[in-house]
Scaffold this active site. Structure first.
Site, PDB file in Angstrom:
ATOM      1  N   THR A 168     -11.651  37.560 -25.591  1.00 22.09           N
ATOM      2  CA  THR A 168     -10.658  36.716 -26.276  1.00 22.09           C
ATOM      3  C   THR A 168     -11.292  36.213 -27.562  1.00 22.09           C
ATOM      4  O   THR A 168     -12.253  35.443 -27.514  1.00 22.09           O
ATOM      5  CB  THR A 168     -10.248  35.518 -25.396  1.00 22.09           C
ATOM      6  OG1 THR A 168      -9.725  36.004 -24.167  1.00 22.09           O
ATOM      7  CG2 THR A 168      -9.196  34.666 -26.099  1.00 22.09           C
ATOM      8  N   LYS A 188      -2.270  36.511 -26.606  1.00 26.86           N
ATOM      9  CA  LYS A 188      -3.141  35.778 -25.678  1.00 26.86           C
ATOM     10  C   LYS A 188      -3.282  34.301 -26.089  1.00 26.86           C
ATOM     11  O   LYS A 188      -3.124  33.400 -25.271  1.00 26.86           O
ATOM     12  CB  LYS A 188      -4.511  36.469 -25.649  1.00 26.86           C
ATOM     13  CG  LYS A 188      -5.628  35.713 -25.025  1.00 26.86           C
ATOM     14  CD  LYS A 188      -5.641  35.823 -23.522  1.00 26.86           C
ATOM     15  CE  LYS A 188      -6.729  34.949 -22.919  1.00 26.86           C
ATOM     16  NZ  LYS A 188      -6.659  34.865 -21.490  1.00 26.86           N
TER      17      LYS A 188
HETATM   18  P1  NAD Z   1     -19.318  35.631 -19.617  1.00 23.00           P
HETATM   19  O1  NAD Z   1     -20.072  34.714 -20.488  1.00 23.00           O
HETATM   20  O2  NAD Z   1     -19.445  35.513 -18.130  1.00 23.00           O
HETATM   21  O3  NAD Z   1     -19.691  37.164 -19.990  1.00 23.00           O
HETATM   22  C1  NAD Z   1     -20.008  37.615 -21.275  1.00 23.00           C
HETATM   23  C2  NAD Z   1     -21.144  38.615 -21.158  1.00 23.00           C
HETATM   24  O4  NAD Z   1     -21.455  39.131 -22.460  1.00 23.00           O
HETATM   25  C3  NAD Z   1     -22.427  37.987 -20.601  1.00 23.00           C
HETATM   26  O5  NAD Z   1     -22.905  38.763 -19.522  1.00 23.00           O
HETATM   27  C4  NAD Z   1     -23.373  38.018 -21.801  1.00 23.00           C
HETATM   28  O6  NAD Z   1     -24.738  38.166 -21.419  1.00 23.00           O
HETATM   29  C5  NAD Z   1     -22.865  39.236 -22.548  1.00 23.00           C
HETATM   30  N1  NAD Z   1     -23.282  39.277 -23.946  1.00 23.00           N
HETATM   31  C6  NAD Z   1     -23.327  38.248 -24.843  1.00 23.00           C
HETATM   32  N2  NAD Z   1     -23.771  38.694 -26.028  1.00 23.00           N
HETATM   33  C7  NAD Z   1     -24.016  40.029 -25.879  1.00 23.00           C
HETATM   34  C8  NAD Z   1     -24.495  41.031 -26.767  1.00 23.00           C
HETATM   35  N3  NAD Z   1     -24.812  40.762 -28.025  1.00 23.00           N
HETATM   36  N4  NAD Z   1     -24.631  42.286 -26.267  1.00 23.00           N
HETATM   37  C9  NAD Z   1     -24.310  42.561 -24.985  1.00 23.00           C
HETATM   38  N5  NAD Z   1     -23.854  41.645 -24.104  1.00 23.00           N
HETATM   39  C10 NAD Z   1     -23.708  40.394 -24.552  1.00 23.00           C
HETATM   40  O7  NAD Z   1     -17.786  35.507 -20.048  1.00 23.00           O
HETATM   41  P2  NAD Z   1     -16.507  36.006 -19.221  1.00 23.00           P
HETATM   42  O8  NAD Z   1     -15.986  34.903 -18.376  1.00 23.00           O
HETATM   43  O9  NAD Z   1     -16.800  37.345 -18.621  1.00 23.00           O
HETATM   44  O10 NAD Z   1     -15.446  36.157 -20.422  1.00 23.00           O
HETATM   45  C11 NAD Z   1     -15.502  37.232 -21.330  1.00 23.00           C
HETATM   46  C12 NAD Z   1     -14.320  37.117 -22.277  1.00 23.00           C
HETATM   47  O11 NAD Z   1     -13.097  37.138 -21.522  1.00 23.00           O
HETATM   48  C13 NAD Z   1     -14.306  35.812 -23.079  1.00 23.00           C
HETATM   49  O12 NAD Z   1     -13.879  36.099 -24.381  1.00 23.00           O
HETATM   50  C14 NAD Z   1     -13.321  34.935 -22.322  1.00 23.00           C
HETATM   51  O13 NAD Z   1     -12.684  33.989 -23.177  1.00 23.00           O
HETATM   52  C15 NAD Z   1     -12.337  35.978 -21.820  1.00 23.00           C
HETATM   53  N6  NAD Z   1     -11.619  35.591 -20.597  1.00 23.00           N
HETATM   54  C16 NAD Z   1     -12.255  34.963 -19.577  1.00 23.00           C
HETATM   55  C17 NAD Z   1     -11.532  34.611 -18.439  1.00 23.00           C
HETATM   56  C18 NAD Z   1     -12.217  33.919 -17.275  1.00 23.00           C
HETATM   57  O14 NAD Z   1     -11.519  33.400 -16.410  1.00 23.00           O
HETATM   58  N7  NAD Z   1     -13.545  33.914 -17.206  1.00 23.00           N
HETATM   59  C19 NAD Z   1     -10.161  34.902 -18.343  1.00 23.00           C
HETATM   60  C20 NAD Z   1      -9.544  35.587 -19.394  1.00 23.00           C
HETATM   61  C21 NAD Z   1     -10.282  35.926 -20.524  1.00 23.00           C
END
Ligand code: NAD
Length: 305
Positions: free
Chosen positions: A95, A170
């Site tokens: 997002t 979104k």
């Molecule tokens: P998260 O922080 O658990 O996962 C993100 C991952 O990206 C982590 O494992 C992190 O280590 C990795 N990362 C960060 N920088 C990186 C890089 N340079 N190279 C490779 N990997 C890298 O977040 P999430 O909850 O999985 O959410 C991910 C996206 O989805 C966000 O944008 C969030 O807003 C969206 N989202 C989350 C939810 C929810 O309920 N968690 C729901 C809908 C949308």
């Protein structure tokens, strides 16, 4: 297919697992080694960078925290565009703001790679069960090409329009959700202060014109519904800090579009205040506690009334 999957956190981890289950070969990359190891144990191959993961793939999927991460993972020296073959489709499910989504898609197109923004709703539960909704901003031909792959991670795959419109859908939805939760929260608090049983009030609202998802599916008042965060001390669910992030994206996008979003901006500030008071990790429906002036006792009108 050979799929590059980059960003294996709370959402990306289970999404990647569903693609492995569906029989794809995955090259995975994350800056947190533990997240990579979990996928490797299930049959994925570890890559040393986003560039290396993308180099061996037929399609690239990213699921990253926010806009700066997406820019660096696609445009950096060790990024996707530095390694991917021409013509390979790119899908970003993070997002982020619609402007970054369009910028990165433009850079990808200039290099010969069609790109879709495909943010999701459905949370970690939807990611686990493969029932996410994907809001896709992409040219129509790309949408048709990636739809079968997205359907292995989600149930509703919606074409919103050209690149950037998936992110627009979104953040518009989540801005309304953030506002409506505050509306339901203050309404429930008022009703309790005026002496009506919150369960009775919720029943009236849910069969009347005030009904909405925040009132009938995710009611923030404790004791009104089972199985919602309000019934479990606001643990789990959708964190206040994630709602804060989405409202920040919405108000930023509104500023750039010169579109007034008075209630969205106010909601942003209220979640900001609530987060600053230490509630960032609690479910966003806990904002009801920010709005409580006193401990309302259901059935007892407040003595000031
Ligand atoms: P998260 O922080 O658990 O996962 C993100 C991952 O990206 C982590 O494992 C992190 O280590 C990795 N990362 C960060 N920088 C990186 C890089 N340079 N190279 C490779 N990997 C890298 O977040 P999430 O909850 O999985 O959410 C991910 C996206 O989805 C966000 O944008 C969030 O807003 C969206 N989202 C989350 C939810 C929810 O309920 N968690 C729901 C809908 C949308």
């Amino acid at each position: 297919m050979n799929v590059a999957f980059i960003g294996l956190g709370n959402m990306g981890g289970p999404m990647a697992r569903n693609l492995l289950k569906a029989g794809h070969s995955l090259a995975v990359f994350d800056v947190v080694q533990r997240n990579v190891d979990t996928l490797v144990a299930l049959g994925a191959t570890a890559a040393v960078s986003a560039k290396a993961a993308a180099a061996r793939s037929d399609v690239v999927i990213t699921m990253l925290p926010s806009s700066p991460h997406v820019r660096s993972v696609y445009l950096g020296d060790e990024g996707v565009l530095a390694g991917v073959l021409r013509g390979v489709p790119l899908i970003d499910s993070s997002t982020i703001d619609p402007h970054t989504a369009r910028d990165v898609a433009t850079a990808a197109r200039a290099r010969g790679n069609p790109m879709a923004d495909a943010p999701v709703s459905g949370g970690t539960g939807g990611a686990e069960s493969g029932t996410l909704t994907f809001m896709v901003g992409a040219e129509a031909t790309l949408f048709e090409r990636i739809r079968p792959l997205l359907a292995q991670m989600g149930r509703n795959i919606v074409h919103c329009g050209t690149p950037g419109t998936g992110q627009a859908a979104k953040i518009c939805n989540n801005m309304l959700l953030g506002i409506s939760m505050i509306g339901v929260a203050e309404t429930m608090n008022l009703g309790a202060s005026l002496g009506i049983d919150p369960k009775v009030l919720a029943g009236i609202i849910n069969t009347s014109s005030g009904r909405c998802w925040s009132s009938d599916t995710y009611n923030p008042y404790p004791g009104v519904m089972d199985g919602v965060p309000a019934a479990q001390g606001y643990r789990g669910g959708f964190a206040t800090e994630l709602m804060l992030k989405d409202l920040g994206l919405a108000t930023d996008a509104a500023r750039q579009a010169k579109q007034p979003v008075a209630l969205g901006a106010l909601a942003h500030q209220l979640y900001q205040l609530w987060s600053a008071q230490g509630a960032g990790a609690q479910d966003f429906s806990s904002v009801i506690n920010l709005l409580k002036q006193h401990e309302a006792t259901p059935g007892t009108p407040h003595d000031r009334l």
